[in-house]
Scaffold this active site. Structure first.
Site, mmCIF file in Angstrom:
data_model
loop_
_atom_site.group_PDB
_atom_site.id
_atom_site.type_symbol
_atom_site.label_atom_id
_atom_site.label_comp_id
_atom_site.label_asym_id
_atom_site.label_seq_id
_atom_site.Cartn_x
_atom_site.Cartn_y
_atom_site.Cartn_z
ATOM 1 N N ASP A 46 49.522 40.739 44.384
ATOM 2 C CA ASP A 46 48.426 41.387 43.671
ATOM 3 C C ASP A 46 47.983 42.639 44.419
ATOM 4 O OD1 ASP A 46 46.127 40.976 41.539
ATOM 5 O OD2 ASP A 46 45.163 41.612 43.407
ATOM 6 N N TYR A 51 43.940 50.365 46.028
ATOM 7 C CA TYR A 51 44.162 49.791 47.365
ATOM 8 C C TYR A 51 44.989 50.744 48.245
ATOM 9 C CZ TYR A 51 42.849 45.280 45.186
ATOM 10 O OH TYR A 51 42.219 44.267 44.510
ATOM 11 N N LYS A 76 46.611 47.366 39.164
ATOM 12 C CA LYS A 76 45.394 47.562 38.363
ATOM 13 C C LYS A 76 45.108 49.057 38.195
ATOM 14 C CE LYS A 76 43.629 43.512 40.814
ATOM 15 N NZ LYS A 76 44.089 43.709 42.209
ATOM 16 N N HIS A 109 40.770 47.437 36.059
ATOM 17 C CA HIS A 109 40.170 46.914 37.291
ATOM 18 C C HIS A 109 38.691 46.511 37.116
ATOM 19 C CE1 HIS A 109 40.963 47.190 41.889
ATOM 20 N NE2 HIS A 109 40.048 46.266 41.655
ATOM 21 N N ILE A 230 44.806 34.167 44.657
ATOM 22 C CA ILE A 230 45.570 35.215 45.356
ATOM 23 C C ILE A 230 44.970 35.466 46.735
ATOM 24 C CG2 ILE A 230 46.650 36.453 43.437
ATOM 25 C CD1 ILE A 230 44.083 38.194 43.286
ATOM 26 N N LYS A 232 44.352 36.393 50.583
ATOM 27 C CA LYS A 232 44.904 37.484 51.396
ATOM 28 C C LYS A 232 44.826 37.115 52.878
ATOM 29 C CE LYS A 232 43.647 41.124 54.092
ATOM 30 N NZ LYS A 232 42.546 41.302 55.046
ATOM 31 N N SER A 233 45.852 37.462 53.609
ATOM 32 C CA SER A 233 45.818 37.394 55.068
ATOM 33 C C SER A 233 46.924 38.299 55.580
ATOM 34 C CB SER A 233 46.055 35.959 55.549
ATOM 35 O OG SER A 233 46.112 35.949 56.960
ATOM 36 N N VAL A 234 46.761 38.835 56.782
ATOM 37 C CA VAL A 234 47.879 39.551 57.400
ATOM 38 C C VAL A 234 48.432 38.750 58.576
ATOM 39 C CG1 VAL A 234 47.236 41.887 56.663
ATOM 40 C CG2 VAL A 234 46.274 40.952 58.781
#
Ligand code: NAD
Length: 275
Positions: A46, A51, A76, A109, A230, A232-234
């Site tokens: 996503d 972004y 989006k 969006h 969805i 998120k993490s890095v």
């Protein structure tokens, strides 16, 4: 590798019920983060024009060697591109950055009700879907009145509404409206952005009972409500942890306790006020 079940959208397209969000991942880091997610078994990504990481995301998709039809890519349309011609152009730009011929899901969006361009934007989205440049079209941050207006005005029901949703903001009214119209509910900030929510003592107790982490408990809560998520993490270990949620279930008593966390807290702006 965990197998992620799919939801069947209202046009028959299958969408993974768990994907990888990349908001706030800088473009230069997106390639690595998305590559780690794909290695961990995520197939749905996503992103969004705003972004600024569609290029890095696209590079990871290409480098993965995965067949295009196994991937599910969402992007989006940003607010400044609302309108018929501008929406068509914005998708061209996004596809160029992603290096793709089509996206799987294209979302408006924000509704920007004060600007009142979303019905016209939606006409462009219908054309995009007809041309096969998006396999499904949907919206994000739409409130009940915005959904009613789109559906009554166009007869084309969005496949998805991606909204802020987590245990502190369970969005019962919207989920009910989505169910009536066959719109899939997709939760953004499903982990409440980490801080605060994941330290909640009730969630910690439930997690300890199941030998799981707080993030996994919150993701299970979503899946059992029927939401698409969805997270998120890095961080590679967290990326793997967040998809490892398909081999346990929260009993009804846990779901009831988690329902008590609803206090209406929003992490993002109210959609009526984003102009
Ligand atoms: P999130 O709820 O997914 O939380 C992400 C944060 O939680 C991470 O930055 C990290 O600090 C923490 N975290 C993640 N996994 C963890 C783990 N296993 N253990 C402990 N901490 C963990 O927040 P988000 O990024 O705001 O939302 C997810 C995605 O939703 C975004 O990346 C984006 O794709 C989408 N989104 C969409 C909109 C919209 O307007 N449509 C708005 C915000 C986000």
């Amino acid at each position: 590798m965990p197998k992620v079940p799919a939801v069947i959208l209202n046009n028959g397209v299958e969408m993974p019920r768990l994907g990888f969000g990349v908001w706030q991942v800088p473009d230069r880091r997106a390639r690595k983060a998305v590559a780690t997610a794909l290695e961990a078994g995520y197939r749905s990504i996503d992103t969004a024009a705003v972004y600024g990481n569609e290029k890095g995301t696209g590079k990871a998709l290409a480098a993965s060697g995965l067949p295009r039809e196994e991937l599910f890519v969402t992007t989006k349309l940003w607010n400044s591109d609302q309108g018929y011609d501008s929406a068509l152009r914005a998708l061209d730009t996004s596809l160029g950055k992603l290096g793709l011929d089509y996206v799987d899901l294209y979302l408006i969006h924000w509704p920007q009700p004060a600007r009142d361009a979303y019905p016209e934007t939606w006409r462009a989205f219908e054309r995009i879907a007809a041309d096969g440049r998006a396999r499904a079209i949907g919206v994000s941050n739409f409130q009940p009145a915005h959904l009613d207006r789109l559906i009554d005005g166009s007869g084309v029901v969005p496949a998805v509404n991606q909204i802020e949703l987590h245990p502190r903001l369970p969005q019962a009214e919207l989920r009910e409206q989505h169910a009536r119209h066959g719109i899939a509910t997709e939760a953004w900030s499903p982990l409440g952005q980490g801080k605060g929510l994941l330290d909640n003592p009730l969630i910690a107790r439930i997690a300890a009972r199941h030998g799981r982490t707080p993030a996994q408990v919150v993701l299970r809560w979503h899946l059992q409500l029927g939401n698409v998520v969805i997270p998120k993490s890095v961080t590679p270990s967290r990326i793997r942890e967040n998809i490892d949620v398909f081999d346990f279930e929260l009993p009804a008593a846990d779901m009831a306790e988690l329902a008590g966390l609803d206090d209406g807290t929003r992490l993002g702006p109210h959609p009526d006020r984003v102009g």
